[in-house]
Design a protein around this motif. Structure first.
Motif, PDB file in Angstrom:
ATOM      1  N   ALA A 178     -32.421 -23.276 -40.714  1.00  0.00           N
ATOM      2  CA  ALA A 178     -33.801 -23.081 -40.249  1.00  0.00           C
ATOM      3  C   ALA A 178     -33.888 -23.391 -38.756  1.00  0.00           C
ATOM      4  O   ALA A 178     -34.576 -22.698 -38.001  1.00  0.00           O
ATOM      5  N   GLY A 179     -33.165 -24.433 -38.336  1.00  0.00           N
ATOM      6  CA  GLY A 179     -33.148 -24.806 -36.919  1.00  0.00           C
ATOM      7  C   GLY A 179     -32.497 -23.741 -36.050  1.00  0.00           C
ATOM      8  O   GLY A 179     -32.957 -23.441 -34.954  1.00  0.00           O
ATOM      9  N   PHE A 180     -31.429 -23.138 -36.558  1.00  0.00           N
ATOM     10  CA  PHE A 180     -30.679 -22.146 -35.781  1.00  0.00           C
ATOM     11  C   PHE A 180     -31.342 -20.762 -35.797  1.00  0.00           C
ATOM     12  O   PHE A 180     -31.403 -20.079 -34.782  1.00  0.00           O
ATOM     13  N   PHE A 181     -31.756 -20.334 -36.996  1.00  0.00           N
ATOM     14  CA  PHE A 181     -32.173 -18.930 -37.156  1.00  0.00           C
ATOM     15  C   PHE A 181     -33.649 -18.732 -37.494  1.00  0.00           C
ATOM     16  O   PHE A 181     -34.083 -17.609 -37.707  1.00  0.00           O
ATOM     17  N   GLY A 182     -34.402 -19.804 -37.604  1.00  0.00           N
ATOM     18  CA  GLY A 182     -35.800 -19.674 -38.034  1.00  0.00           C
ATOM     19  C   GLY A 182     -35.877 -19.870 -39.541  1.00  0.00           C
ATOM     20  O   GLY A 182     -34.896 -19.643 -40.243  1.00  0.00           O
ATOM     21  N   TYR A 183     -37.048 -20.262 -40.035  1.00  0.00           N
ATOM     22  CA  TYR A 183     -37.161 -20.658 -41.439  1.00  0.00           C
ATOM     23  C   TYR A 183     -36.998 -19.499 -42.427  1.00  0.00           C
ATOM     24  O   TYR A 183     -36.659 -19.691 -43.588  1.00  0.00           O
ATOM     25  N   VAL A 235     -24.621  -9.434 -33.887  1.00  0.00           N
ATOM     26  CA  VAL A 235     -24.295  -9.176 -35.296  1.00  0.00           C
ATOM     27  C   VAL A 235     -25.551  -9.437 -36.137  1.00  0.00           C
ATOM     28  O   VAL A 235     -26.257 -10.416 -35.921  1.00  0.00           O
ATOM     29  N   SER A 236     -25.816  -8.506 -37.097  1.00  0.00           N
ATOM     30  CA  SER A 236     -27.071  -8.628 -37.864  1.00  0.00           C
ATOM     31  C   SER A 236     -27.022  -9.795 -38.843  1.00  0.00           C
ATOM     32  O   SER A 236     -25.946 -10.258 -39.247  1.00  0.00           O
ATOM     33  N   ASN A 237     -28.217 -10.239 -39.250  1.00  0.00           N
ATOM     34  CA  ASN A 237     -28.306 -11.363 -40.188  1.00  0.00           C
ATOM     35  C   ASN A 237     -27.675 -11.033 -41.539  1.00  0.00           C
ATOM     36  O   ASN A 237     -27.123 -11.916 -42.201  1.00  0.00           O
ATOM     37  N   ALA A 238     -27.764  -9.764 -41.967  1.00  0.00           N
ATOM     38  CA  ALA A 238     -27.168  -9.384 -43.258  1.00  0.00           C
ATOM     39  C   ALA A 238     -25.653  -9.591 -43.237  1.00  0.00           C
ATOM     40  O   ALA A 238     -25.069 -10.081 -44.207  1.00  0.00           O
ATOM     41  N   ILE A 239     -25.029  -9.245 -42.118  1.00  0.00           N
ATOM     42  CA  ILE A 239     -23.578  -9.441 -41.972  1.00  0.00           C
ATOM     43  C   ILE A 239     -23.275 -10.944 -41.985  1.00  0.00           C
ATOM     44  O   ILE A 239     -22.307 -11.389 -42.603  1.00  0.00           O
ATOM     45  N   LEU A 240     -24.137 -11.710 -41.333  1.00  0.00           N
ATOM     46  CA  LEU A 240     -23.935 -13.166 -41.294  1.00  0.00           C
ATOM     47  C   LEU A 240     -24.076 -13.767 -42.692  1.00  0.00           C
ATOM     48  O   LEU A 240     -23.322 -14.684 -43.056  1.00  0.00           O
ATOM     49  N   VAL A 241     -25.009 -13.235 -43.480  1.00  0.00           N
ATOM     50  CA  VAL A 241     -25.183 -13.729 -44.848  1.00  0.00           C
ATOM     51  C   VAL A 241     -23.927 -13.426 -45.676  1.00  0.00           C
ATOM     52  O   VAL A 241     -23.430 -14.288 -46.417  1.00  0.00           O
ATOM     53  N   ALA A 242     -23.380 -12.211 -45.510  1.00  0.00           N
ATOM     54  CA  ALA A 242     -22.143 -11.848 -46.229  1.00  0.00           C
ATOM     55  C   ALA A 242     -20.997 -12.769 -45.800  1.00  0.00           C
ATOM     56  O   ALA A 242     -20.227 -13.250 -46.644  1.00  0.00           O
ATOM     57  N   PHE A 243     -20.913 -13.032 -44.501  1.00  0.00           N
ATOM     58  CA  PHE A 243     -19.860 -13.905 -43.969  1.00  0.00           C
ATOM     59  C   PHE A 243     -20.004 -15.325 -44.540  1.00  0.00           C
ATOM     60  O   PHE A 243     -19.038 -15.912 -45.037  1.00  0.00           O
ATOM     61  N   LEU A 244     -21.229 -15.857 -44.495  1.00  0.00           N
ATOM     62  CA  LEU A 244     -21.480 -17.218 -45.007  1.00  0.00           C
ATOM     63  C   LEU A 244     -21.218 -17.301 -46.515  1.00  0.00           C
ATOM     64  O   LEU A 244     -20.660 -18.292 -47.000  1.00  0.00           O
ATOM     65  N   THR A 245     -21.603 -16.242 -47.232  1.00  0.00           N
ATOM     66  CA  THR A 245     -21.375 -16.233 -48.683  1.00  0.00           C
ATOM     67  C   THR A 245     -19.875 -16.276 -48.979  1.00  0.00           C
ATOM     68  O   THR A 245     -19.415 -17.088 -49.785  1.00  0.00           O
ATOM     69  N   ARG A 283     -36.771  -5.920 -45.514  1.00  0.00           N
ATOM     70  CA  ARG A 283     -37.734  -4.803 -45.390  1.00  0.00           C
ATOM     71  C   ARG A 283     -39.120  -5.269 -45.827  1.00  0.00           C
ATOM     72  O   ARG A 283     -40.130  -4.832 -45.292  1.00  0.00           O
ATOM     73  N   LEU A 284     -39.139  -6.144 -46.826  1.00  0.00           N
ATOM     74  CA  LEU A 284     -40.427  -6.685 -47.310  1.00  0.00           C
ATOM     75  C   LEU A 284     -40.934  -7.807 -46.404  1.00  0.00           C
ATOM     76  O   LEU A 284     -42.121  -7.955 -46.181  1.00  0.00           O
ATOM     77  N   TRP A 285     -39.989  -8.624 -45.940  1.00  0.00           N
ATOM     78  CA  TRP A 285     -40.350  -9.822 -45.165  1.00  0.00           C
ATOM     79  C   TRP A 285     -39.378  -9.934 -43.985  1.00  0.00           C
ATOM     80  O   TRP A 285     -38.380 -10.655 -44.072  1.00  0.00           O
ATOM     81  N   PRO A 286     -39.637  -9.210 -42.914  1.00  0.00           N
ATOM     82  CA  PRO A 286     -38.671  -9.157 -41.803  1.00  0.00           C
ATOM     83  C   PRO A 286     -38.461 -10.508 -41.113  1.00  0.00           C
ATOM     84  O   PRO A 286     -39.337 -11.373 -41.166  1.00  0.00           O
ATOM     85  N   ASP A 287     -37.297 -10.622 -40.488  1.00  0.00           N
ATOM     86  CA  ASP A 287     -37.032 -11.826 -39.696  1.00  0.00           C
ATOM     87  C   ASP A 287     -37.983 -11.846 -38.502  1.00  0.00           C
ATOM     88  O   ASP A 287     -38.382 -10.793 -38.010  1.00  0.00           O
ATOM     89  N   ILE A 288     -38.302 -13.034 -38.029  1.00  0.00           N
ATOM     90  CA  ILE A 288     -39.305 -13.185 -36.961  1.00  0.00           C
ATOM     91  C   ILE A 288     -38.915 -12.394 -35.711  1.00  0.00           C
ATOM     92  O   ILE A 288     -39.737 -11.718 -35.116  1.00  0.00           O
ATOM     93  N   LYS A 289     -37.620 -12.420 -35.384  1.00  0.00           N
ATOM     94  CA  LYS A 289     -37.158 -11.715 -34.192  1.00  0.00           C
ATOM     95  C   LYS A 289     -37.401 -10.210 -34.318  1.00  0.00           C
ATOM     96  O   LYS A 289     -37.767  -9.542 -33.364  1.00  0.00           O
ATOM     97  N   GLU A 290     -37.192  -9.705 -35.588  1.00  0.00           N
ATOM     98  CA  GLU A 290     -37.388  -8.278 -35.824  1.00  0.00           C
ATOM     99  C   GLU A 290     -38.856  -7.881 -35.679  1.00  0.00           C
ATOM    100  O   GLU A 290     -39.174  -6.795 -35.237  1.00  0.00           O
ATOM    101  N   ILE A 291     -39.765  -8.789 -36.072  1.00  0.00           N
ATOM    102  CA  ILE A 291     -41.199  -8.495 -35.942  1.00  0.00           C
ATOM    103  C   ILE A 291     -41.554  -8.372 -34.454  1.00  0.00           C
ATOM    104  O   ILE A 291     -42.219  -7.432 -34.041  1.00  0.00           O
ATOM    105  N   LYS A 292     -41.023  -9.344 -33.669  1.00  0.00           N
ATOM    106  CA  LYS A 292     -41.332  -9.346 -32.238  1.00  0.00           C
ATOM    107  C   LYS A 292     -40.857  -8.069 -31.558  1.00  0.00           C
ATOM    108  O   LYS A 292     -41.511  -7.516 -30.701  1.00  0.00           O
ATOM    109  N   SER A 293     -39.666  -7.602 -31.984  1.00  0.00           N
ATOM    110  CA  SER A 293     -39.146  -6.394 -31.336  1.00  0.00           C
ATOM    111  C   SER A 293     -39.869  -5.162 -31.885  1.00  0.00           C
ATOM    112  O   SER A 293     -39.994  -4.176 -31.236  1.00  0.00           O
TER     113      SER A 293
END
Lengths: 141, 176
Positions: free
Chosen positions: A107-112, B111-121, B166-176
Motif C-alpha cells: 500500500a505504501g509503495f503502490f497505493g492502497y 512495467v504494468s501492475n498485472a505483470i508485477l502481480v504475476a511476478f509476485l505470485t 477495468r472495474l476499479w482502476p489503479d489511481i495512477k490510471e485514473i489520473k492519466s
C-alpha cells in the motif's frame, strides 16, 4: 578463487540469520501443531464441505505470521491426520501470497488499491489451486 | 532497550516475536516443553539441515543470476509476458521483502501492475529454496505439481488483476 571466497562469505552471512529465523519459526510451528487435535481435524472434515475447508485454509495461511518455512511442520501434521491435499495446497500457497505486513508495504509503495486487488486475486487463484489439487490428489501423492 | 530493538533487522525482530508468542502459547496451554522437543527433534533437525541446503541453493543463484535479470526480460507488457513474469518470479530467490526493490524498479521502468502481480505470485508461491523442503517432506511429485500450479496461478492472477482493474482502476490510471 576470489569469487568462491565471496560466495562463502555471503553464504555464511545469510546462513546464521536464516537459521535463527527458521529456528524461531519451527519453535512456533511445533508449539502450534502440538495444539492441533486429531478429533478437531476429524470434526472439521466431517462437518465442513471441502470448498469451505479450502477457503478456511487459505485465510488461515494469509493471516499466519512468520517466514515461509514455518508452515511445513504444521502441514506434515495435517497430512498425517489425513487432511485433503487441496487444503494443504491452499495453506502453503495462501501463507506467502499476501500477508498483513506485505499488504501495508505494498500500500505504501503502490497505493492502497494494488494490495486490495492483489488480495482478492490471490484469494481466487489459491482457491482454484486448492480445488485443482483436491481433484488431482491421487496423482500428487 | 528501544534503541537496541530499532537497530535489529526485520527478520531478527520477527524471530524474537515468534519465540515470544511460542513462550506465551506454551505457558497458556501448559505445553509439556520437554515432550514437545523430544517429539519434534528429528523434524527440527531435518528442517534446519534443509535450511542449510536451501541457503546454499540461494547463494549459487544469487551469484549466477545478474541483478538486472528480471528487469531485462519484463519490459514488455503483453499478455504472454504474464507467463514470463511468473517464470522469472519462480526463479527469483529470497524473501518477498528482498524483491520489493526490484518490483519498484520495474514499475518505474513502466512495467504494468498485472505483470508485477504475476511476478509476485510466482516469486512467493514457489522458489528454488523451497525444493529441499517440499521434496524432502512431500516428495518430488508434490513439488513438480506445485511448480505446475505456480506457473498457471501467476498468469491467472495477472489476468484477474487486469479484469478487476477495468472495474476499479489503479489511481495512477485514473489520473492519466
Amino acid at each position: 578463487m576470489i569469487k568462491a571466497v565471496t560466495m562463502l562469505k555471503y553464504f555464511q552471512s545469510q546462513l546464521w540469520r536464516t537459521l535463527f529465523l527458521v529456528g524461531a519459526g519451527v519453535l512456533f510451528a511445533v508449539t502450534l501443531s502440538s495444539l492441533i487435535r486429531l478429533e478437531a481435524v476429524d470434526v472439521l472434515q466431517e462437518k465442513v464441505a471441502l470448498p469451505l475447508q479450502i477457503i478456511y485454509g487459505e485465510l488461515l495461511g494469509f493471516i499466519s505470521p512468520g517466514p515461509r518455512y514455518i508452515m511445513y511442520p504444521i502441514l506434515i501434521k495435517l497430512q498425517e491426520f489425513g487432511v485433503n491435499m487441496g487444503v494443504i495446497i491452499a495453506l502453503i500457497s495462501g501463507h506467502v501470497l499476501i500477508e498483513p505486513s506485505t499488504f501495508l508495504v505494498e500500500a505504501g509503495f503502490f497505493g492502497y488499491r494494488f494490495p486490495i486487488k492483489r488480495f482478492v486475486v490471490s484469494l481466487i487463484v489459491t482457491f482454484l489451486a486448492g480445488m485443482a489439487a483436491a481433484a488431482l490428489s491421487g496423482f500428487v501423492c | 532497550m528501544l534503541k537496541w530493538w530499532k537497530s535489529l533487522g526485520p527478520d531478527i525482530k520477527i524471530a524474537i516475536l515468534l519465540i515470544g508468542i511460542s513462550g506465551v502459547l506454551m505457558l497458556f496451554y501448559s505445553v509439556d516443553v520437554k515432550q514437545l522437543f523430544i517429539t519434534n527433534l528429528a523434524l527440527t533437525i531435518k528442517i534446519l539441515y534443509l535450511t542449510v541446503v536451501a541457503i546454499a541453493i540461494t547463494t549459487v543463484i544469487h551469484f549466477l543470476v545478474p541483478v538486472d535479470f528480471a528487469e531485462k526480460y519484463l519490459k514488455n507488457n503483453s499478455l504472454l509476458y504474464l507467463f514470463y513474469a511468473t517464470l522469472l518470479g519462480t526463479l527469483t530467490p529470497g524473501p518477498v521483502y528482498a524483491i520489493y526493490p526490484i518490483v519498484l524498479e520495474l514499475r518505474r521502468k513502466g512495467v504494468s501492475n498485472a505483470i508485477l502481480v504475476a511476478f509476485l505470485t510466482g516469486q512467493t508461491i514457489i522458489g528454488p529454496a523451497r525444493a529441499p523442503f517440499e521434496i524432502g517432506f512431500f516428495g518430488l511429485k508434490f513439488y513438480l505439481f506445485r511448480i505446475l500450479l505456480a506457473l498457471v496461478m501467476g498468469p491467472v492472477a495477472g489476468l484477474l488483476y487486469i479484469a478487476f482493474s477495468r472495474l476499479w482502476p489503479d489511481i495512477k490510471e485514473i489520473k492519466s
